[in-house]
Scaffold this active site. Structure first.
Site, PDB file in Angstrom:
ATOM      1  N   GLY A  41       0.770  -1.239   0.000  1.00  0.00           N
ATOM      2  CA  GLY A  41       0.000   0.000   0.000  1.00  0.00           C
ATOM      3  C   GLY A  41       0.801   1.291   0.000  1.00  0.00           C
ATOM      4  O   GLY A  41       0.323   2.315  -0.455  1.00  0.00           O
ATOM      5  N   GLU A  96       3.755   3.866   6.127  1.00  0.00           N
ATOM      6  CA  GLU A  96       2.546   3.039   5.988  1.00  0.00           C
ATOM      7  C   GLU A  96       1.487   3.813   5.201  1.00  0.00           C
ATOM      8  O   GLU A  96       1.483   5.047   5.200  1.00  0.00           O
ATOM      9  CB  GLU A  96       1.987   2.738   7.388  1.00  0.00           C
ATOM     10  CG  GLU A  96       2.035   1.299   7.831  1.00  0.00           C
ATOM     11  CD  GLU A  96       1.030   0.375   7.159  1.00  0.00           C
ATOM     12  OE1 GLU A  96       0.854   0.442   5.922  1.00  0.00           O
ATOM     13  OE2 GLU A  96       0.433  -0.429   7.868  1.00  0.00           O
ATOM     14  N   ASP A  97       0.587   3.089   4.583  1.00  0.00           N
ATOM     15  CA  ASP A  97      -0.470   3.758   3.826  1.00  0.00           C
ATOM     16  C   ASP A  97      -1.566   4.300   4.735  1.00  0.00           C
ATOM     17  O   ASP A  97      -1.931   5.462   4.655  1.00  0.00           O
ATOM     18  CB  ASP A  97      -1.056   2.824   2.752  1.00  0.00           C
ATOM     19  CG  ASP A  97      -1.510   1.467   3.297  1.00  0.00           C
ATOM     20  OD1 ASP A  97      -1.346   1.206   4.509  1.00  0.00           O
ATOM     21  OD2 ASP A  97      -2.038   0.667   2.505  1.00  0.00           O
ATOM     22  N   ASP A 100      -5.951   2.269  10.752  1.00  0.00           N
ATOM     23  CA  ASP A 100      -7.368   2.233  11.110  1.00  0.00           C
ATOM     24  C   ASP A 100      -7.465   2.027  12.622  1.00  0.00           C
ATOM     25  O   ASP A 100      -7.521   2.988  13.392  1.00  0.00           O
ATOM     26  CB  ASP A 100      -8.057   1.124  10.307  1.00  0.00           C
ATOM     27  CG  ASP A 100      -9.541   1.038  10.565  1.00  0.00           C
ATOM     28  OD1 ASP A 100     -10.060   1.893  11.307  1.00  0.00           O
ATOM     29  OD2 ASP A 100     -10.187   0.125  10.034  1.00  0.00           O
ATOM     30  N   LYS A 128      -7.275   6.977  10.299  1.00  0.00           N
ATOM     31  CA  LYS A 128      -8.723   7.004  10.534  1.00  0.00           C
ATOM     32  C   LYS A 128      -9.089   7.390  11.967  1.00  0.00           C
ATOM     33  O   LYS A 128     -10.248   7.687  12.244  1.00  0.00           O
ATOM     34  CB  LYS A 128      -9.339   5.648  10.176  1.00  0.00           C
ATOM     35  CG  LYS A 128      -9.430   5.412   8.679  1.00  0.00           C
ATOM     36  CD  LYS A 128     -10.274   4.203   8.361  1.00  0.00           C
ATOM     37  CE  LYS A 128     -10.543   4.090   6.874  1.00  0.00           C
ATOM     38  NZ  LYS A 128     -11.132   2.783   6.521  1.00  0.00           N
ATOM     39  N   PHE A 148     -14.210   3.430   3.159  1.00  0.00           N
ATOM     40  CA  PHE A 148     -13.180   2.560   2.592  1.00  0.00           C
ATOM     41  C   PHE A 148     -12.485   3.305   1.461  1.00  0.00           C
ATOM     42  O   PHE A 148     -13.092   3.615   0.444  1.00  0.00           O
ATOM     43  CB  PHE A 148     -13.748   1.228   2.106  1.00  0.00           C
ATOM     44  CG  PHE A 148     -12.646   0.242   1.848  1.00  0.00           C
ATOM     45  CD1 PHE A 148     -12.107  -0.490   2.903  1.00  0.00           C
ATOM     46  CD2 PHE A 148     -12.111   0.090   0.581  1.00  0.00           C
ATOM     47  CE1 PHE A 148     -11.044  -1.377   2.685  1.00  0.00           C
ATOM     48  CE2 PHE A 148     -11.052  -0.790   0.350  1.00  0.00           C
ATOM     49  CZ  PHE A 148     -10.524  -1.532   1.405  1.00  0.00           C
ATOM     50  N   ASP A 155      -5.644  -0.343  -2.150  1.00  0.00           N
ATOM     51  CA  ASP A 155      -6.404  -1.221  -3.049  1.00  0.00           C
ATOM     52  C   ASP A 155      -7.710  -1.702  -2.439  1.00  0.00           C
ATOM     53  O   ASP A 155      -7.961  -1.577  -1.238  1.00  0.00           O
ATOM     54  CB  ASP A 155      -5.572  -2.469  -3.368  1.00  0.00           C
ATOM     55  CG  ASP A 155      -5.571  -3.467  -2.203  1.00  0.00           C
ATOM     56  OD1 ASP A 155      -5.295  -3.034  -1.065  1.00  0.00           O
ATOM     57  OD2 ASP A 155      -5.884  -4.642  -2.425  1.00  0.00           O
ATOM     58  N   ARG A 161      -5.095   0.613  -7.115  1.00  0.00           N
ATOM     59  CA  ARG A 161      -3.854   1.164  -6.560  1.00  0.00           C
ATOM     60  C   ARG A 161      -3.279   2.285  -7.413  1.00  0.00           C
ATOM     61  O   ARG A 161      -2.594   3.165  -6.920  1.00  0.00           O
ATOM     62  CB  ARG A 161      -2.781   0.066  -6.445  1.00  0.00           C
ATOM     63  CG  ARG A 161      -3.052  -0.985  -5.395  1.00  0.00           C
ATOM     64  CD  ARG A 161      -1.771  -1.780  -5.127  1.00  0.00           C
ATOM     65  NE  ARG A 161      -2.026  -3.042  -4.437  1.00  0.00           N
ATOM     66  CZ  ARG A 161      -2.135  -3.177  -3.122  1.00  0.00           C
ATOM     67  NH1 ARG A 161      -2.029  -2.120  -2.340  1.00  0.00           N
ATOM     68  NH2 ARG A 161      -2.345  -4.355  -2.579  1.00  0.00           N
TER      69      ARG A 161
HETATM   70  P1  5GP Z   1      -5.318  -1.443  11.337  1.00  0.00           P
HETATM   71  O1  5GP Z   1      -4.429  -2.595  11.677  1.00  0.00           O
HETATM   72  O2  5GP Z   1      -4.708  -0.102  11.638  1.00  0.00           O
HETATM   73  O3  5GP Z   1      -6.699  -1.559  11.916  1.00  0.00           O
HETATM   74  O4  5GP Z   1      -5.589  -1.533   9.785  1.00  0.00           O
HETATM   75  C1  5GP Z   1      -4.665  -1.096   8.893  1.00  0.00           C
HETATM   76  C2  5GP Z   1      -4.714  -1.897   7.614  1.00  0.00           C
HETATM   77  O5  5GP Z   1      -6.060  -2.163   7.201  1.00  0.00           O
HETATM   78  C3  5GP Z   1      -4.093  -1.082   6.511  1.00  0.00           C
HETATM   79  O6  5GP Z   1      -2.720  -1.334   6.398  1.00  0.00           O
HETATM   80  C4  5GP Z   1      -4.885  -1.526   5.297  1.00  0.00           C
HETATM   81  O7  5GP Z   1      -4.299  -2.683   4.762  1.00  0.00           O
HETATM   82  C5  5GP Z   1      -6.252  -1.872   5.843  1.00  0.00           C
HETATM   83  N1  5GP Z   1      -7.202  -0.747   5.732  1.00  0.00           N
HETATM   84  C6  5GP Z   1      -7.834  -0.109   6.738  1.00  0.00           C
HETATM   85  N2  5GP Z   1      -8.650   0.856   6.274  1.00  0.00           N
HETATM   86  C7  5GP Z   1      -8.547   0.814   4.928  1.00  0.00           C
HETATM   87  C8  5GP Z   1      -9.154   1.589   3.860  1.00  0.00           C
HETATM   88  O8  5GP Z   1      -9.967   2.496   4.053  1.00  0.00           O
HETATM   89  N3  5GP Z   1      -8.779   1.259   2.600  1.00  0.00           N
HETATM   90  C9  5GP Z   1      -7.879   0.269   2.311  1.00  0.00           C
HETATM   91  N4  5GP Z   1      -7.579   0.057   1.037  1.00  0.00           N
HETATM   92  N5  5GP Z   1      -7.284  -0.469   3.295  1.00  0.00           N
HETATM   93  C10 5GP Z   1      -7.622  -0.199   4.574  1.00  0.00           C
HETATM   94 MG    MG Z   2      -1.262  -1.732   5.042  1.00  0.00          MG
END
Ligand code: 5GP
Ligand code: MG
Length: 179
Positions: A41, A96-97, A100, A128, A148, A155, A161
């Site tokens: 990402g 990191e992208d 959440d 987020k 999302f 992606d 992407r």
């Molecule tokens: P976390 O572990 O912080 O809850 O989630 C992070 C991961 O969830 C990110 O690295 C990504 O892979 C995925 N993710 C969470 N929200 C989104 C979103 O809005 N769009 C996309 N494409 N991936 C997301």
């Molecule tokens: Mg990721």
């Protein structure tokens, strides 16, 4: 289908310029900065970000795969990185992208920390802010809405992407069972 543009090209470029200036200042005297992108990402964000940083650096990538419960945000995480990549004694900036609930970062950071970097900071494009993290990223591109998001590296099932902007995806409506 893309529902709406959330951050357009100009907004992303302007924010990355500002991040690049801050990061350059922070690492001005480092001499051994490793920018470490989390695949896949972060690949476009990282490519633009490093071009806005004007101090010496090296680039590498890692992948974090989860296993256990099967979803990205839970279970154990296995890191894969080039065995020749040494973190010890270096200033490591993890890129990191999107964050959440922070589960991914919370699992990656201790594993990297155990490899003995001199410093370990995080730059994330989108946050987020679903929960307050124990350790917040030092640099955040944008606070993101609870939608999302795809594009600019992010992606959905490996699609989108390549979009040069960040948009929110209209997910097909869940069919609720009738009782
Ligand atoms: P976390 O572990 O912080 O809850 O989630 C992070 C991961 O969830 C990110 O690295 C990504 O892979 C995925 N993710 C969470 N929200 C989104 C979103 O809005 N769009 C996309 N494409 N991936 C997301
Ligand atoms: Mg990721």
């Amino acid at each position: 289908m893309i529902e709406r543009t959330v951050f357009d090209r100009a907004a992303i470029a302007a924010r990355i310029d500002a991040l690049g200036r801050e990061i350059s200042e922070y690492y001005r005297n480092s001499g051994d900065l490793l920018v470490l992108g989390v695949l896949k990402g972060s690949f476009i964000f990282l490519a633009d970000l490093v071009r806005s940083i004007d101090c010496p650096l090296r680039v590498d990538f890692l992948t974090a795969s989860s296993y256990g419960s099967g979803t990205v945000s839970s279970g154990e995480v296995v890191l894969s990185l080039d065995p020749r990549t040494k973190l010890s004694g270096r200033d490591v900036l993890l890129v990191e992208d999107i964050v959440d609930r922070g589960g991914t970062l919370e699992k990656i950071l201790p594993l990297l920390g155990a490899m003995g970097p001199k410093s370990l900071e995080v730059c994330v494009l989108l946050h987020k802010r679903s929960v307050v993290l124990e350790r917040e990223p030092r640099w955040v591109g944008f606070d993101a809405p609870p939608e999302f998001l795809v594009g600019y590296g992010l992606d959905h099932a490996e699609e989108y992407r390549h979009l040069p902007f960040i948009g929110s995806l209209k997910l097909p409506e869940m069919k609720l069972p009738k009782d």
